[in-house]
Motif scaffolding. Structure first.
Motif, PDB file in Angstrom:
ATOM      1  N   GLN A 290      -1.403  -8.705   4.690  1.00  0.00           N
ATOM      2  CA  GLN A 290      -0.165  -9.473   4.866  1.00  0.00           C
ATOM      3  C   GLN A 290       0.465  -9.133   6.220  1.00  0.00           C
ATOM      4  O   GLN A 290       0.866 -10.021   6.973  1.00  0.00           O
ATOM      5  CB  GLN A 290       0.803  -9.163   3.715  1.00  0.00           C
ATOM      6  N   LEU A 291       0.520  -7.862   6.546  1.00  0.00           N
ATOM      7  CA  LEU A 291       1.110  -7.443   7.821  1.00  0.00           C
ATOM      8  C   LEU A 291       0.291  -7.971   8.996  1.00  0.00           C
ATOM      9  O   LEU A 291       0.834  -8.440   9.996  1.00  0.00           O
ATOM     10  CB  LEU A 291       1.197  -5.905   7.860  1.00  0.00           C
TER      11      LEU A 291
ATOM     12  N   PRO B 225       0.818  -1.216   0.000  1.00  0.00           N
ATOM     13  CA  PRO B 225       0.000   0.000   0.000  1.00  0.00           C
ATOM     14  C   PRO B 225       0.856   1.272   0.000  1.00  0.00           C
ATOM     15  O   PRO B 225       0.484   2.270  -0.622  1.00  0.00           O
ATOM     16  CB  PRO B 225      -0.829  -0.139   1.286  1.00  0.00           C
TER      17      PRO B 225
ATOM     18  N   LYS C 170      -7.871 -10.293  -4.429  1.00  0.00           N
ATOM     19  CA  LYS C 170      -7.775 -10.238  -2.964  1.00  0.00           C
ATOM     20  C   LYS C 170      -6.799 -11.271  -2.422  1.00  0.00           C
ATOM     21  O   LYS C 170      -6.411 -12.201  -3.102  1.00  0.00           O
ATOM     22  CB  LYS C 170      -9.163 -10.505  -2.351  1.00  0.00           C
TER      23      LYS C 170
ATOM     24  N   THR D   6       7.981  -4.207  10.417  1.00  0.00           N
ATOM     25  CA  THR D   6       6.871  -3.485  11.059  1.00  0.00           C
ATOM     26  C   THR D   6       6.147  -4.408  12.034  1.00  0.00           C
ATOM     27  O   THR D   6       5.770  -3.997  13.144  1.00  0.00           O
ATOM     28  CB  THR D   6       5.905  -2.946   9.989  1.00  0.00           C
TER      29      THR D   6
ATOM     30  N   TYR E 242      -0.988   3.364  11.880  1.00  0.00           N
ATOM     31  CA  TYR E 242       0.191   3.189  11.012  1.00  0.00           C
ATOM     32  C   TYR E 242      -0.211   3.095   9.548  1.00  0.00           C
ATOM     33  O   TYR E 242       0.630   2.837   8.682  1.00  0.00           O
ATOM     34  CB  TYR E 242       1.004   1.957  11.445  1.00  0.00           C
TER      35      TYR E 242
ATOM     36  N   ARG F 107     -13.136  -6.805   7.304  1.00  0.00           N
ATOM     37  CA  ARG F 107     -14.391  -6.331   6.697  1.00  0.00           C
ATOM     38  C   ARG F 107     -15.036  -7.418   5.844  1.00  0.00           C
ATOM     39  O   ARG F 107     -16.057  -7.197   5.231  1.00  0.00           O
ATOM     40  CB  ARG F 107     -14.168  -5.052   5.895  1.00  0.00           C
ATOM     41  N   ARG F 108     -14.389  -8.600   5.777  1.00  0.00           N
ATOM     42  CA  ARG F 108     -14.945  -9.764   5.069  1.00  0.00           C
ATOM     43  C   ARG F 108     -14.637 -10.973   5.925  1.00  0.00           C
ATOM     44  O   ARG F 108     -13.463 -11.239   6.221  1.00  0.00           O
ATOM     45  CB  ARG F 108     -14.252  -9.968   3.718  1.00  0.00           C
TER      46      ARG F 108
ATOM     47  N   ASN G  98       6.984  -5.174   5.718  1.00  0.00           N
ATOM     48  CA  ASN G  98       5.971  -5.717   6.635  1.00  0.00           C
ATOM     49  C   ASN G  98       6.568  -6.529   7.785  1.00  0.00           C
ATOM     50  O   ASN G  98       6.131  -6.363   8.934  1.00  0.00           O
ATOM     51  CB  ASN G  98       4.939  -6.543   5.862  1.00  0.00           C
TER      52      ASN G  98
ATOM     53  N   PHE H 234       2.952   5.364  13.889  1.00  0.00           N
ATOM     54  CA  PHE H 234       4.156   4.528  13.730  1.00  0.00           C
ATOM     55  C   PHE H 234       4.574   4.582  12.265  1.00  0.00           C
ATOM     56  O   PHE H 234       3.747   4.399  11.363  1.00  0.00           O
ATOM     57  CB  PHE H 234       3.874   3.061  14.117  1.00  0.00           C
TER      58      PHE H 234
ATOM     59  N   LEU I 180       7.773   2.897   9.900  1.00  0.00           N
ATOM     60  CA  LEU I 180       8.951   2.015   9.932  1.00  0.00           C
ATOM     61  C   LEU I 180      10.240   2.772   9.630  1.00  0.00           C
ATOM     62  O   LEU I 180      11.277   2.511  10.241  1.00  0.00           O
ATOM     63  CB  LEU I 180       8.765   0.862   8.928  1.00  0.00           C
TER      64      LEU I 180
ATOM     65  N   LYS J 162      -0.280 -10.541  -2.075  1.00  0.00           N
ATOM     66  CA  LYS J 162       0.518  -9.465  -2.677  1.00  0.00           C
ATOM     67  C   LYS J 162       0.550  -9.593  -4.197  1.00  0.00           C
ATOM     68  O   LYS J 162       0.595 -10.701  -4.736  1.00  0.00           O
ATOM     69  CB  LYS J 162       1.967  -9.573  -2.193  1.00  0.00           C
TER      70      LYS J 162
HETATM   71  N1  NAP Z   1       3.540   2.844   8.992  1.00  0.00           N
HETATM   72  C1  NAP Z   1       4.387   1.938   8.535  1.00  0.00           C
HETATM   73  O1  NAP Z   1       5.600   2.012   8.752  1.00  0.00           O
HETATM   74  C2  NAP Z   1       3.845   0.765   7.752  1.00  0.00           C
HETATM   75  C3  NAP Z   1       4.684  -0.289   7.391  1.00  0.00           C
HETATM   76  C4  NAP Z   1       4.137  -1.380   6.705  1.00  0.00           C
HETATM   77  C5  NAP Z   1       2.793  -1.382   6.357  1.00  0.00           C
HETATM   78  N2  NAP Z   1       2.023  -0.304   6.709  1.00  0.00           N
HETATM   79  C6  NAP Z   1       0.584  -0.280   6.408  1.00  0.00           C
HETATM   80  O2  NAP Z   1       0.013  -1.510   6.806  1.00  0.00           O
HETATM   81  C7  NAP Z   1      -1.188  -1.702   6.102  1.00  0.00           C
HETATM   82  C8  NAP Z   1      -1.246  -3.123   5.607  1.00  0.00           C
HETATM   83  O3  NAP Z   1      -0.214  -3.333   4.655  1.00  0.00           O
HETATM   84  P1  NAP Z   1      -0.122  -4.732   3.868  1.00  0.00           P
HETATM   85  O4  NAP Z   1       1.026  -4.679   2.941  1.00  0.00           O
HETATM   86  O5  NAP Z   1      -0.168  -5.833   4.856  1.00  0.00           O
HETATM   87  O6  NAP Z   1      -1.498  -4.698   3.050  1.00  0.00           O
HETATM   88  P2  NAP Z   1      -2.144  -5.768   2.088  1.00  0.00           P
HETATM   89  O7  NAP Z   1      -1.583  -7.124   2.309  1.00  0.00           O
HETATM   90  O8  NAP Z   1      -2.130  -5.183   0.720  1.00  0.00           O
HETATM   91  O9  NAP Z   1      -3.658  -5.852   2.579  1.00  0.00           O
HETATM   92  C9  NAP Z   1      -4.512  -4.760   2.606  1.00  0.00           C
HETATM   93  C10 NAP Z   1      -5.672  -5.147   3.530  1.00  0.00           C
HETATM   94  O10 NAP Z   1      -6.374  -3.990   3.884  1.00  0.00           O
HETATM   95  C11 NAP Z   1      -7.764  -4.208   3.741  1.00  0.00           C
HETATM   96  N3  NAP Z   1      -8.370  -2.932   3.372  1.00  0.00           N
HETATM   97  C12 NAP Z   1      -8.147  -2.202   2.274  1.00  0.00           C
HETATM   98  N4  NAP Z   1      -8.888  -1.092   2.296  1.00  0.00           N
HETATM   99  C13 NAP Z   1      -9.593  -1.130   3.434  1.00  0.00           C
HETATM  100  C14 NAP Z   1     -10.545  -0.259   4.002  1.00  0.00           C
HETATM  101  N5  NAP Z   1     -10.927   0.878   3.404  1.00  0.00           N
HETATM  102  N6  NAP Z   1     -11.094  -0.617   5.196  1.00  0.00           N
HETATM  103  C15 NAP Z   1     -10.731  -1.757   5.797  1.00  0.00           C
HETATM  104  N7  NAP Z   1      -9.813  -2.616   5.300  1.00  0.00           N
HETATM  105  C16 NAP Z   1      -9.261  -2.299   4.137  1.00  0.00           C
HETATM  106  C17 NAP Z   1      -7.898  -5.244   2.656  1.00  0.00           C
HETATM  107  O11 NAP Z   1      -9.095  -5.928   2.836  1.00  0.00           O
HETATM  108  P3  NAP Z   1      -9.880  -6.590   1.599  1.00  0.00           P
HETATM  109  O12 NAP Z   1      -9.138  -7.855   1.301  1.00  0.00           O
HETATM  110  O13 NAP Z   1     -11.239  -6.801   2.124  1.00  0.00           O
HETATM  111  O14 NAP Z   1      -9.825  -5.603   0.457  1.00  0.00           O
HETATM  112  C18 NAP Z   1      -6.655  -6.138   2.933  1.00  0.00           C
HETATM  113  O15 NAP Z   1      -6.949  -7.110   3.909  1.00  0.00           O
HETATM  114  C19 NAP Z   1      -1.209  -0.617   5.016  1.00  0.00           C
HETATM  115  O16 NAP Z   1      -2.015   0.451   5.447  1.00  0.00           O
HETATM  116  C20 NAP Z   1       0.233  -0.167   4.948  1.00  0.00           C
HETATM  117  O17 NAP Z   1       0.381   1.147   4.456  1.00  0.00           O
HETATM  118  C21 NAP Z   1       2.526   0.760   7.385  1.00  0.00           C
END
Ligand code: NAP
Length: 341
Positions: free
Chosen positions: A168-169, A60, A333, A145, A254, A189-190, A142, A280, A282, A336
């Motif tokens: 994934q995280l 994301p 869905k 984090t 985060y 949400r599912r 991830n 937070f 990373l 990655k």
């Molecule tokens: N701050 C940091 O340092 C940091 C570091 C790493 C990751 N992150 C954040 O961690 C989050 C997860 O990353 P990821 O790589 O694990 O993501 P990912 O595997 O791409 O998965 C995204 C997930 O978010 C859900 N989602 C998407 N839009 C949504 C919404 N509007 N409301 C509720 N759920 C929603 C999706 O659900 P569906 O399957 O139902 O679509 C899916 O389960 C992201 O926001 C990313 O930016 C932040």
């Protein structure tokens, strides 16, 4: 460098700086933000390596970034993509030891969505043969984090809340919590991911779209007393969750998966219930915890090599199809997107 091609195919950014918008990671047309380019082969400077890409994951953060709404500005004309896995094929002074090795990397010179890219040697982790390319391409952002945030949760109690828990995280954090004997209230949400999350070790899985979600969460909160809310969604439901948590709870935001801007209605929680809202990131955490990185990288790699962690793949997207195919790929869905040259 002499036996390498003189040019590399790359996916470059079209925007410059910040967009000033906050639309979230959803994209309907990648050509608004990205274009194909053939660039001169980048030369690694001192302390850098040149990497021939095997696979790059789409996070994301990559999508927020190309839209100009991330903590770092877009650089028009520079390759996109933060994270990948590839072979170190050349190096600048001081980084020669990595040449010939397969590495996980974060792109800190030119972006990962490119046949070849340069990055700092310090941003590379040589990979054990037991680690698949898919896990190598999602080895840093991830997993680190997950370790950092579960550590925050562990220091505050034996139960915590995870939103977007099927991400994934989220899945990495659930497995880590299980191994540490921590309980997790997992918000999705599912509900079609619920059984898989329970199999990973989730204590409770709750559907935020259910009519009685607030009552279900209040009941789980009374029983399990979560002290930390690790929140990637950050919307009005998040505030309700925070309000239903016990005194002294910490809401750690985060991610902003839901672009909705919502009013904060219960600021008295910070005053009278001693609750805290914080962020937070990373990148900052790595800057503050540099000394831990080598040990953490080993722990991450061991978890992937022995199967306690794995990276679910939604689809493979050829590098040359990113501009035309990225938006459709984001609709697939439960895993990655992996970009392959
Ligand atoms: N701050 C940091 O340092 C940091 C570091 C790493 C990751 N992150 C954040 O961690 C989050 C997860 O990353 P990821 O790589 O694990 O993501 P990912 O595997 O791409 O998965 C995204 C997930 O978010 C859900 N989602 C998407 N839009 C949504 C919404 N509007 N409301 C509720 N759920 C929603 C999706 O659900 P569906 O399957 O139902 O679509 C899916 O389960 C992201 O926001 C990313 O930016 C932040």
């Amino acid at each position: 460098m002499s036996d390498l091609p003189e040019q590399t195919f790359s996916i470059i950014q079209k925007l410059e700086g910040y967009s000033g918008k906050s639309e979230g990671p959803a994209i309907s047309d990648a050509s608004l933000y990205l274009e194909d380019a053939t660039l001169p082969m980048p030369e690694p400077a001192a302390g850098q390596v040149l990497i021939k890409l095997r696979m790059a994951s789409v996070n994301p953060s990559d999508l927020h970034f190309i839209k100009g709404e991330y903590g770092q500005p877009c650089v028009k004309g520079a390759p996109a993509g933060f994270e990948g896995c590839g072979d170190a094929v050349a190096a600048g002074a001081g980084a020669e030891g990595l040449v010939g090795k397969r590495v996980a990397f974060v792109a800190a010179g030119s972006g990962a969505w490119s046949e070849y890219c340069v990055t700092q040697a310090a941003m590379c982790i040589p990979l054990h043969p037991a680690v698949k390319d898919e896990d190598g391409a999602a080895q840093i952002v991830n997993p680190l984090t997950a370790i950092a945030m579960v550590d925050i949760a562990e220091k505050n109690g034996d139960c915590f809340v995870i939103s977007a828990a099927a991400s994934q995280l989220g899945k990495l954090m659930i497995g880590l919590a299980r191994d540490k004997g921590l309980k997790t209230i997992c918000l999705v949400r599912r509900m079609d991911s619920a059984d898989a999350l329970r199999a990973l070790g989730a204590t409770e899985v709750l559907d935020v779209t259910a009519d009685d979600f607030e009552a279900q969460f209040a009941s789980a909160s009374r029983a399990l007393k979560p002290r930390v809310f690790l929140d990637a969604v950050t919307d009005a439901i998040s505030e309700k969750v925070f309000v239903a948590m016990p005194n002294n709870a910490r809401w750690v935001t985060y991610g902003k998966l839901n672009p909705e801007l919502f009013p904060m209605t219960q600021m008295g929680q910070l005053i009278f219930q001693s609750k805290v809202i914080e962020g937070f990131w990373l990148t900052r955490w790595m800057q503050d915890n540099g000394a831990l990185m080598a040990d953490l990288a080993k722990e991450v790699q061991t978890r992937f090599a022995d199967g306690r962690w794995s990276t679910d793949v939604a689809t493979y997207l050829p590098l040359r199809d990113v501009v035309s195919g990225l938006a459709a790929a984001t609709q697939i869905k439960d895993g990655k997107i992996m970009i392959k040259p």
